[in-house]
Design a protein around this motif. Sequence first.
Motif, mmCIF file in Angstrom:
data_model
loop_
_atom_site.group_PDB
_atom_site.id
_atom_site.type_symbol
_atom_site.label_atom_id
_atom_site.label_comp_id
_atom_site.label_asym_id
_atom_site.label_seq_id
_atom_site.Cartn_x
_atom_site.Cartn_y
_atom_site.Cartn_z
ATOM 1 N N GLU A 216 49.597 40.923 -15.047
ATOM 2 C CA GLU A 216 48.706 41.567 -16.016
ATOM 3 C C GLU A 216 49.322 42.887 -16.496
ATOM 4 O O GLU A 216 49.316 43.198 -17.690
ATOM 5 C CB GLU A 216 47.323 41.800 -15.388
ATOM 6 N N TYR B 234 49.211 49.670 -10.993
ATOM 7 C CA TYR B 234 48.371 49.105 -12.055
ATOM 8 C C TYR B 234 47.525 50.217 -12.668
ATOM 9 O O TYR B 234 47.392 50.326 -13.893
ATOM 10 C CB TYR B 234 47.490 48.004 -11.456
ATOM 11 N N THR B 235 46.969 51.053 -11.805
ATOM 12 C CA THR B 235 46.155 52.176 -12.264
ATOM 13 C C THR B 235 46.968 53.123 -13.138
ATOM 14 O O THR B 235 46.512 53.563 -14.205
ATOM 15 C CB THR B 235 45.583 52.931 -11.041
ATOM 16 N N GLN C 41 47.602 51.375 -16.541
ATOM 17 C CA GLN C 41 46.387 51.341 -17.360
ATOM 18 C C GLN C 41 46.039 52.736 -17.881
ATOM 19 O O GLN C 41 45.618 52.894 -19.024
ATOM 20 C CB GLN C 41 45.198 50.798 -16.528
ATOM 21 N N ASP C 42 46.205 53.727 -17.058
ATOM 22 C CA ASP C 42 45.913 55.100 -17.456
ATOM 23 C C ASP C 42 46.810 55.522 -18.611
ATOM 24 O O ASP C 42 46.347 56.060 -19.620
ATOM 25 C CB ASP C 42 46.169 56.031 -16.256
ATOM 26 N N THR D 11 45.968 53.675 -21.929
ATOM 27 C CA THR D 11 44.814 54.249 -22.628
ATOM 28 C C THR D 11 45.173 55.591 -23.251
ATOM 29 O O THR D 11 44.878 55.852 -24.428
ATOM 30 C CB THR D 11 43.633 54.405 -21.638
ATOM 31 N N GLN D 12 45.842 56.444 -22.495
ATOM 32 C CA GLN D 12 46.199 57.762 -23.017
ATOM 33 C C GLN D 12 47.162 57.671 -24.192
ATOM 34 O O GLN D 12 46.985 58.358 -25.210
ATOM 35 C CB GLN D 12 46.792 58.626 -21.895
ATOM 36 N N GLU E 96 45.288 56.325 -27.237
ATOM 37 C CA GLU E 96 44.343 57.307 -27.793
ATOM 38 C C GLU E 96 45.085 58.393 -28.571
ATOM 39 O O GLU E 96 44.648 58.833 -29.635
ATOM 40 C CB GLU E 96 43.503 57.941 -26.673
ATOM 41 N N VAL F 108 39.939 59.232 -17.802
ATOM 42 C CA VAL F 108 40.646 58.366 -18.752
ATOM 43 C C VAL F 108 39.950 56.995 -18.837
ATOM 44 O O VAL F 108 39.733 56.352 -17.807
ATOM 45 C CB VAL F 108 42.130 58.198 -18.353
ATOM 46 N N GLY F 109 39.589 56.615 -20.039
ATOM 47 C CA GLY F 109 38.954 55.318 -20.261
ATOM 48 C C GLY F 109 37.518 55.224 -19.787
ATOM 49 O O GLY F 109 36.913 54.151 -19.830
ATOM 50 N N THR G 224 35.312 53.762 -22.347
ATOM 51 C CA THR G 224 35.784 52.604 -23.097
ATOM 52 C C THR G 224 36.194 51.417 -22.240
ATOM 53 O O THR G 224 36.131 50.275 -22.664
ATOM 54 C CB THR G 224 37.026 52.993 -23.947
ATOM 55 N N GLN H 51 40.830 47.622 -12.128
ATOM 56 C CA GLN H 51 40.660 46.801 -13.326
ATOM 57 C C GLN H 51 40.428 47.735 -14.499
ATOM 58 O O GLN H 51 39.657 48.720 -14.366
ATOM 59 C CB GLN H 51 39.482 45.839 -13.137
ATOM 60 N N GLY H 52 41.067 47.462 -15.604
ATOM 61 C CA GLY H 52 40.955 48.370 -16.747
ATOM 62 C C GLY H 52 41.265 49.781 -16.284
ATOM 63 O O GLY H 52 42.240 50.014 -15.579
ATOM 64 N N ASN H 53 40.381 50.723 -16.656
ATOM 65 C CA ASN H 53 40.598 52.100 -16.211
ATOM 66 C C ASN H 53 39.717 52.493 -15.023
ATOM 67 O O ASN H 53 39.399 53.671 -14.839
ATOM 68 C CB ASN H 53 40.381 53.086 -17.362
ATOM 69 N N PRO I 206 39.955 52.245 -10.974
ATOM 70 C CA PRO I 206 39.855 53.701 -11.093
ATOM 71 C C PRO I 206 40.808 54.235 -12.141
ATOM 72 O O PRO I 206 41.811 53.605 -12.449
ATOM 73 C CB PRO I 206 40.296 54.165 -9.706
ATOM 74 N N SER I 207 40.490 55.420 -12.659
ATOM 75 C CA SER I 207 41.494 56.139 -13.438
ATOM 76 C C SER I 207 42.457 56.775 -12.448
ATOM 77 O O SER I 207 42.186 56.828 -11.247
ATOM 78 C CB SER I 207 40.827 57.208 -14.304
#
Lengths: 512, 512, 512
Positions: free
Chosen positions: B398, B487-488, B491-492, B495-496, B499, C413-414, C417, C440-442, C444-445
């Motif tokens: 992923e 992964y964190t 993903q962080d 997003t940053q 944005e 972060v995130g 969203t 998963q996603g953000n 944890p950030s």
Amino acid sequence: MKARFAILLFILIGASSYIVHTRQLPVVTAVSSSAAYDYEALKDKYYADHPGKGKYADLWEPIPIQQYWNPVSFYEPPGTLIGNFNAEECVECHLAINPGWVHAWKDSGHANLDDIRSLKDDDPRFYKKAKLEEIEKELQSRGVLAAGKQLESVSCIDCHAGVGKTSMQHETELKMPDRAMCGACHVQEFAEAEAEKEQKWPQGQWPDGHPSHAMDWKANVETAIWAGMSQREVAQGCDMCHYQQNKCDGCHTRHTFSAAEARKPEACATCHNGVDHNEFENYMLSKHGVIYETMGKDKWNFEVQLKDHLTEGNYTAPTCATCHFEYKGEYSHNLVRKVRWAFNPTPAIADNLDQPWFEERKQAWVDSCAQCHSARFAKAWLDTADKGIIQGLEVEQEAKQIVQKLYDDGLLVGQKTNRPAPPEPAEDAPGDFFGLFFAQGNNPSLVDRTHAEMWEHDLIKHYKGLMHVNPGGFTYSEGWARLMRRYTEIQDQNTQIRELAELKKKVEELSK
Amino acid sequence: MKARFAILLFILIGASSYIVHTRQLPVVTAVSSSAAYDYEALKDKYYADHPGKGKYADLWEPIPIQQYWNPVSFYEPPGTLIGNFNAEECVECHLAINPGWVHAWKDSGHANLDDIRSLKDDDPRFYKKAKLEEIEKELQSRGVLAAGKQLESVSCIDCHAGVGKTSMQHETELKMPDRAMCGACHVQEFAEAEAEKEQKWPQGQWPDGHPSHAMDWKANVETAIWAGMSQREVAQGCDMCHYQQNKCDGCHTRHTFSAAEARKPEACATCHNGVDHNEFENYMLSKHGVIYETMGKDKWNFEVQLKDHLTEGNYTAPTCATCHFEYKGEYSHNLVRKVRWAFNPTPAIADNLDQPWFEERKQAWVDSCAQCHSARFAKAWLDTADKGIIQGLEVEQEAKQIVQKLYDDGLLVGQKTNRPAPPEPAEDAPGDFFGLFFAQGNNPSLVDRTHAEMWEHDLIKHYKGLMHVNPGGFTYSEGWARLMRRYTEIQDQNTQIRELAELKKKVEELSK
Amino acid sequence: MKARFAILLFILIGASSYIVHTRQLPVVTAVSSSAAYDYEALKDKYYADHPGKGKYADLWEPIPIQQYWNPVSFYEPPGTLIGNFNAEECVECHLAINPGWVHAWKDSGHANLDDIRSLKDDDPRFYKKAKLEEIEKELQSRGVLAAGKQLESVSCIDCHAGVGKTSMQHETELKMPDRAMCGACHVQEFAEAEAEKEQKWPQGQWPDGHPSHAMDWKANVETAIWAGMSQREVAQGCDMCHYQQNKCDGCHTRHTFSAAEARKPEACATCHNGVDHNEFENYMLSKHGVIYETMGKDKWNFEVQLKDHLTEGNYTAPTCATCHFEYKGEYSHNLVRKVRWAFNPTPAIADNLDQPWFEERKQAWVDSCAQCHSARFAKAWLDTADKGIIQGLEVEQEAKQIVQKLYDDGLLVGQKTNRPAPPEPAEDAPGDFFGLFFAQGNNPSLVDRTHAEMWEHDLIKHYKGLMHVNPGGFTYSEGWARLMRRYTEIQDQNTQIRELAELKKKVEELSK
């Protein structure tokens, strides 16, 4: 026995309730102090330039535990027991309350000098017999031991009050033995160890006398951030290794004081491990360490002197001691005679490796390695290691410029809004050492910290990995791999910070 | 003796002043080479496809140290000593200048063949007697050893010039022993080890012959970034493990060449540790390793053959060797017959685990474990491990998509402004392997690097932790825990970065 | 023998083809069950509050391997072998198919009770003789053993069906031994270990009974994220340590079940290592561990009881067991009687250290250390450690406020969203524990994750480093050094996130 029991009771009921009944204690008249070894005189020479609290003395006060790391400067006998005792009394009482140290002493060479005297000449420890005789001769020459008399044992009083004394006044005379105390008998070893202070650098790359065990306490208390930190209990942790200048039990642990112990690699491990000087890990993962693990532990005799390690010791690989105690074929407690890169790689060293001072030391290393390898192989390896170190240094130096430029441009994260000064006497600077032990607001910023780790952790690990011939230590795991990661982090931040700064400027202009 | 001393002197005064006085050296006439073992013939077969510098040969030149990692291709005898010597002369001279290797050899089996011949049948090393006889028979059949004659010893000349030779011309004939040299006598072990090259993958998951010790040098020199790196001294660090294809002393260290040594887990540690394949750490922290540490070191007999480890060896837990040398109840130097996930988990393996090739190997593992566990337990564990690995792989895959998308969108930090190409023959790609060894400007960006660590470090550690049954290796400490962290981070950053890109776009539009 | 061979064949041909020919098996009539030990009765008491799947039972189903970690709740005998067997038959068959465990048992105390009976009173294991007699008396009193009769051996049936039974029905009666099964004979040790459940905290700092080995399975299955994770094969990894509540073979590994093994520090290593409780690493790098490595492995006798470690055992430093089994001079399997900071430092403990509950435990520690150190030294160290821990806690608590504020401001972060909820029963919160095992996603950030590592990894390591007296553990390598790094990361992100938010706001205003 009743008196003994009373002492014990008083001790056991806790510090707050110590009431000392001195009249219950046996009073032993001290032997004439003129007959005893003059510890004070020796101490004078040794302590003339002892740093004590160091040049930042006005900034910190020792906490209680520090009297044990630097007894010379800080130790005070406990006031909870008053009386004059001889060694037998020490043993009897402490066997009841702290049996561990008494048992260790009872099994030690100090408590069994006759065992040393009766060693046969085919025993690898036979050399100890001569050493004992030499010590006795020395003590006789000083009048500590009567002519023709042998030491009965080295007992509590000898080390905790002064060799040759037969009793001591517990509340005033008790000492925690320091280097000079051990040196009173172990004259040669003490002199060797002290000789480390004579280290001199040709272009002032490092201060004279450094690095060394003999000046590690000075290095410690004169490190700005450690002197300045308000967290004294964390800061004293550095003392726990940086006390070799003060005491010998870092390697020869009390109360066994074994030479064999100190000859094993693990003896060095407590201090020589971790993120900024992983010598132990590198050794253990090198083939040298593997041979020690797979064959040395079973078959090598650690009771033999270092000089006989290949013959009587049956070593088939080096230990920490065989390489670092050795210099031109001789072994001594001066461990810094082959030091070249020292604490960490710097341009001041990299640019001078072809100077005779460095070349001679490199040749001394080639000679060391040539005990088991061809000189050509040794030279090829040391050349490889030097060049590999310089390759790592170049990466770090490039990153340093980036961090300095961000600082000069005022762009480090929070630099203009939330960068408090580090505690005195530390001074603010980008990527500085203080940032490894102090953090407040945005000082250090992540970029500062990352660069500090680069030069103070990863580059050193790179160098130690190369010099200890552990491939993972300078390729994929540590060293180079970490330098690549840190460089990437700094470059990433540099680009992101500058892009954001530009965007801010644009928005500001738009807002006008 | 005078001549000896002269040689010694010349050697000791340093490389720059090597003046060779050949007339002072004893001249020993070489035995007829036709009587000696035909090393050249054997070598031909072995070296037919030896990779040497590999397919990127035009991009790099070996540095001096590399002749020792790959003597087959690069070793040159030193020109500093000219003369023809027999083994006794080797020993005499090298005992003076490199005593370590001579001592090790003198205590080795090679120097004490009579000890092997006199082993009693209740000695766990008794099997060596038969092995020696077999070797002698083989050498006789080749005419290296006269019929009915025994080997006196395996001495310097046998390994450094050719078995059966009695002297050698130092400046032209000296060799650093390679696999085939050991294989001249150890025919069976050599054949077993070479058989690793026959590894074949059912769906081409990995190149044929890989992974293996028998082709690790090829893997090494044909890794693009290692061939391309300008830091040759760092790059050669990879050789220091990836040389098992060339030599046997990675496990049986010189000059002891012990079988017992190689049977101990630490023998594997120098290469099998660290951020991308922490097998040693996982073993040592598993209950298997703990039993080795607490009971094995005292009580197990490492002199016994692997096949007798449970009976005569008293092993109560496996070592690296007992599992990895074993296949269907037999032990050999072909270690790759049960390889399944190999280097690192990929979908191409995960999706084919139910294929017979993989199922059969899994069953072979169940059989191995069933030496000490029930087959049901073993199967339950291997199923658990496979599923756990796939769970880790899913996380990495992923993250990979996120990194690829950033790359495709041109959004990686500095991607459009400061992303220099990696050195040839490496090619740019997001999250690529090269980013672990190379960094310049914003290549790799932090996201690339993070993904590279994810698939090349953490996912592998996750897999190794599971397969070596070390819970911390795939839960809270390494493996899964690190995958979650990476992964964190990705993903962080995703997003940053996105944005910020959007904000930039807005500002740009406002600026129009 | 033919029947035996048939069984073997059936087992070896694989799980899919298990066809059980019961008529080929020898049928052994079970002894009267009334004569056998009533395991069921004992079990009732022990299992009354056994957590099984715990309070989140409806959220997960055990996977096959978990029956081995919690046999009490999940184990089912295999259906692949039907028949009634005695111990000799067990041994004969399993020697053929799983020889490892049979060999281990054959060398164990269980298989050699006569060796114990014939121990001389100068043997350090002499105490085992009395222990055996005591066990026999106990079994006689319960009618398991006939009056005046001795145990012949402790064999397969005794542990896998019930002590005193002479045969078992394989497909229905086979058990994987649990704590109570061992406790059937080892009554005292079982009672001691169970007593850990009586742990009570004065201000509810931790739940009653925790931390302990005796309730570690409950802690495990009632940890929200572990119950909720969909990756069951990863999640079960936690069981592999958190099963001491269920079984004794975590320390006394099967089938040797050695006391000496469990007395060695490595026995604790599999569970007590790594990023969130590196006790093993800290011990090994402390001077305590170094003395164990350099002198203990050679000279200490691990066969002696813990209480005699200084005298008959010749220990000159503590092991894990000597400190953690000891309480007020006595040794037992209740290891939590001196627990103070427990899992990790919190204000609820820091603020109550001067309460009697904590003071008394600290005094118990001083007494422990005073076996080998002066009480004053011990007290000085423990005070240092407590204060050092609090200094670390302050850093973590400050960071916690920053993370909470970001969360409250919706700025992670995130956060607005792409922050999916963690799997039930875990609940979203900033810097929460779930973020170490789920991503998963953000969520944890990176800031969440960084704070989670701060309190759950680095602060604990700081505390463990201090309490195990490993200077690198709480200064430059781990602990403090990591807390500084994490704090820096969080402050950096905080500043960057807030600056960007402000910039966004400005741009938004400009866009209006």
